[in-house]
Design a protein around this motif. Structure first.
Motif, PDB file in Angstrom:
ATOM      1  N   VAL A 199       0.865  -1.185   0.000  1.00 60.77           N
ATOM      2  CA  VAL A 199       0.000   0.000   0.000  1.00 60.77           C
ATOM      3  C   VAL A 199       0.898   1.231   0.000  1.00 60.77           C
ATOM      4  N   SER A 200       0.578   2.169  -0.888  1.00 59.76           N
ATOM      5  CA  SER A 200       1.281   3.443  -0.915  1.00 59.76           C
ATOM      6  C   SER A 200       0.308   4.508  -1.411  1.00 59.76           C
ATOM      7  N   ALA A 201       0.201   5.595  -0.673  1.00 59.10           N
ATOM      8  CA  ALA A 201      -0.721   6.666  -1.042  1.00 59.10           C
ATOM      9  C   ALA A 201      -0.354   7.300  -2.380  1.00 59.10           C
ATOM     10  N   ASN A 202       0.922   7.209  -2.777  1.00 61.09           N
ATOM     11  CA  ASN A 202       1.326   7.826  -4.042  1.00 61.09           C
ATOM     12  C   ASN A 202       1.092   6.920  -5.251  1.00 61.09           C
ATOM     13  N   GLY A 203       0.586   5.716  -5.044  1.00 58.83           N
ATOM     14  CA  GLY A 203       0.222   4.857  -6.162  1.00 58.83           C
ATOM     15  C   GLY A 203       1.291   3.893  -6.628  1.00 58.83           C
ATOM     16  N   ASN A 204       2.458   3.873  -6.003  1.00 56.55           N
ATOM     17  CA  ASN A 204       3.526   2.949  -6.401  1.00 56.55           C
ATOM     18  C   ASN A 204       3.399   1.611  -5.687  1.00 56.55           C
ATOM     19  N   ALA A 205       2.196   1.053  -5.667  1.00 60.92           N
ATOM     20  CA  ALA A 205       1.960  -0.184  -4.924  1.00 60.92           C
ATOM     21  C   ALA A 205       0.720  -0.874  -5.479  1.00 60.92           C
ATOM     22  N   ASP A 206       0.360  -1.984  -4.839  1.00 57.51           N
ATOM     23  CA  ASP A 206      -0.843  -2.708  -5.254  1.00 57.51           C
ATOM     24  C   ASP A 206      -2.113  -1.887  -5.002  1.00 57.51           C
ATOM     25  N   ILE A 225      -7.131  -4.702   2.434  1.00 57.17           N
ATOM     26  CA  ILE A 225      -7.835  -5.627   3.330  1.00 57.17           C
ATOM     27  C   ILE A 225      -9.070  -6.204   2.635  1.00 57.17           C
ATOM     28  N   ASP A 226      -9.808  -5.367   1.924  1.00 61.27           N
ATOM     29  CA  ASP A 226     -10.999  -5.836   1.214  1.00 61.27           C
ATOM     30  C   ASP A 226     -10.651  -6.890   0.170  1.00 61.27           C
ATOM     31  N   HIS A 227      -9.478  -6.786  -0.455  1.00 60.71           N
ATOM     32  CA  HIS A 227      -9.070  -7.744  -1.481  1.00 60.71           C
ATOM     33  C   HIS A 227      -8.390  -8.988  -0.912  1.00 60.71           C
ATOM     34  N   ALA A 228      -8.094  -8.978   0.371  1.00 65.27           N
ATOM     35  CA  ALA A 228      -7.412 -10.122   0.986  1.00 65.27           C
ATOM     36  C   ALA A 228      -8.317 -11.354   0.951  1.00 65.27           C
ATOM     37  N   PRO A 229      -7.732 -12.527   0.753  1.00 63.68           N
ATOM     38  CA  PRO A 229      -8.530 -13.746   0.792  1.00 63.68           C
ATOM     39  C   PRO A 229      -9.032 -14.009   2.217  1.00 63.68           C
ATOM     40  N   ASP A 230      -9.984 -14.910   2.342  1.00 65.88           N
ATOM     41  CA  ASP A 230     -10.588 -15.195   3.644  1.00 65.88           C
ATOM     42  C   ASP A 230      -9.606 -15.768   4.662  1.00 65.88           C
ATOM     43  N   ASP A 231      -8.473 -16.306   4.205  1.00 67.44           N
ATOM     44  CA  ASP A 231      -7.502 -16.855   5.146  1.00 67.44           C
ATOM     45  C   ASP A 231      -6.410 -15.853   5.512  1.00 67.44           C
ATOM     46  N   GLY A 232      -6.552 -14.579   5.113  1.00 67.12           N
ATOM     47  CA  GLY A 232      -5.663 -13.524   5.562  1.00 67.12           C
ATOM     48  C   GLY A 232      -4.638 -13.079   4.543  1.00 67.12           C
ATOM     49  N   ALA A 233      -3.875 -12.068   4.941  1.00 67.32           N
ATOM     50  CA  ALA A 233      -2.849 -11.491   4.067  1.00 67.32           C
ATOM     51  C   ALA A 233      -1.892 -10.656   4.903  1.00 67.32           C
ATOM     52  N   ILE A 234      -0.742 -10.415   4.331  1.00 68.07           N
ATOM     53  CA  ILE A 234       0.239  -9.497   4.912  1.00 68.07           C
ATOM     54  C   ILE A 234       0.163  -8.219   4.100  1.00 68.07           C
ATOM     55  N   VAL A 235      -0.107  -7.107   4.769  1.00 70.33           N
ATOM     56  CA  VAL A 235      -0.250  -5.809   4.101  1.00 70.33           C
ATOM     57  C   VAL A 235       0.919  -4.927   4.523  1.00 70.33           C
ATOM     58  N   ARG A 236       1.812  -4.673   3.595  1.00 69.66           N
ATOM     59  CA  ARG A 236       2.988  -3.837   3.844  1.00 69.66           C
ATOM     60  C   ARG A 236       2.649  -2.405   3.419  1.00 69.66           C
ATOM     61  N   ILE A 237       2.801  -1.462   4.351  1.00 70.31           N
ATOM     62  CA  ILE A 237       2.335  -0.098   4.150  1.00 70.31           C
ATOM     63  C   ILE A 237       3.526   0.862   4.081  1.00 70.31           C
ATOM     64  N   ALA A 238       3.611   1.606   2.978  1.00 72.23           N
ATOM     65  CA  ALA A 238       4.694   2.576   2.787  1.00 72.23           C
ATOM     66  C   ALA A 238       4.524   3.757   3.737  1.00 72.23           C
ATOM     67  N   PRO A 239       5.605   4.441   4.062  1.00 80.24           N
ATOM     68  CA  PRO A 239       5.508   5.612   4.930  1.00 80.24           C
ATOM     69  C   PRO A 239       4.505   6.640   4.405  1.00 80.24           C
ATOM     70  N   GLY A 240       3.796   7.252   5.343  1.00 84.79           N
ATOM     71  CA  GLY A 240       2.806   8.265   5.023  1.00 84.79           C
ATOM     72  C   GLY A 240       1.675   8.223   6.037  1.00 84.79           C
ATOM     73  N   GLY A 273       8.276   1.910   7.312  1.00 81.02           N
ATOM     74  CA  GLY A 273       9.173   3.007   7.672  1.00 81.02           C
ATOM     75  C   GLY A 273      10.214   2.546   8.670  1.00 81.02           C
ATOM     76  N   SER A 274      11.081   3.460   9.081  1.00 77.74           N
ATOM     77  CA  SER A 274      12.122   3.099  10.038  1.00 77.74           C
ATOM     78  C   SER A 274      11.629   3.164  11.489  1.00 77.74           C
ATOM     79  N   LYS A 275      10.487   3.811  11.716  1.00 74.83           N
ATOM     80  CA  LYS A 275       9.912   3.901  13.068  1.00 74.83           C
ATOM     81  C   LYS A 275       8.388   3.972  12.953  1.00 74.83           C
ATOM     82  N   PRO A 276       7.658   3.679  14.035  1.00 76.16           N
ATOM     83  CA  PRO A 276       6.189   3.665  13.964  1.00 76.16           C
ATOM     84  C   PRO A 276       5.571   4.974  13.472  1.00 76.16           C
TER      85      PRO A 276
END
Length: 187
Positions: A39-46, A54-69, A88-91
């Motif tokens: 996930v990236s707000a600037n569009g360089n992601a899925d 999350i809506d596109h994740a299958p019923d058995d789950g997914a790992i969602v990696r979120i870019a800084p922002g 990111g490097s920190k929360p």
């Protein structure tokens, strides 16, 4: 007989343990065969939003990696085994933020910026914030405003910052709702 470690040896042991934990965690994540989304707000992601991933994740789950922002969206998770990972490097580099309150939604339980009603949820290296009070003040608009509403068993929060003014975290077990407060859950 108690043995005292030299500061140098204690430092080495501390970092050796940290390295083993990091290696174990990265190996476990690498061995996890769940689908992965970015996930990236600037569009360089899925996806541009966390909720879309999350809506596109299958019923058995997914790992969602979120870019800084900062992701200004109300997030609802009803599928088990969803893992949110800030890259990111920190929360503070990845902020999931919304501004509902008990007053605006009619219920404390509906005010969560992130609401999880599923088991085996995990979040890592990100911030979850409810900005209701920061945006509306304490005066007449004061109200409960949950950052993370967690109705889950086996949930893990690792290196996660929760920001809110009142009732910041609501944590509940899905299987032990009716347990007596003085007795352990035996579900």
């Amino acid at each position: 007989m108690t043995r005292v470690l030299s500061p140098r040896l204690a430092f080495r042991l501390k970092w050796s343990r940290a390295l083993l934990v990091a290696l174990f965690c990265s190996t476990a994540l690498a061995a996890d065969n769940r689908i992965r989304y970015t996930v990236s707000a600037n569009g360089n992601a899925d996806f541009k939003t966390v909720q879309a991933a999350i809506d596109h994740a299958p019923d058995d789950g997914a790992i969602v990696r979120i870019a800084p922002g900062t992701y200004r969206e109300k997030i609802t998770i009803t599928k088990p085994n969803i893992i949110l990972v800030g890259t990111g490097s920190k929360p503070q580099d990845v902020v999931l933020s919304w501004n509902d309150s008990a007053k605006s939604t009619g219920s404390t339980f509906k005010s969560g910026s992130v609401s999880v009603d599923a088991d085996s949820f995990a979040a890592e290296n990100l911030t979850i914030a409810n900005t209701w009070e920061a945006e509306h003040g304490r005066g007449e608009n004061a109200s409960q405003a949950v950052a993370l509403f967690l109705n889950s068993d086996r949930a893990v929060l690792d290196h996660v910052a929760l920001i809110g003014a009142q009732d910041t975290l609501y944590a509940n077990s899905r299987t032990c709702r009716n347990a007596h407060p003085q007795e352990p859950c035996m579900a």
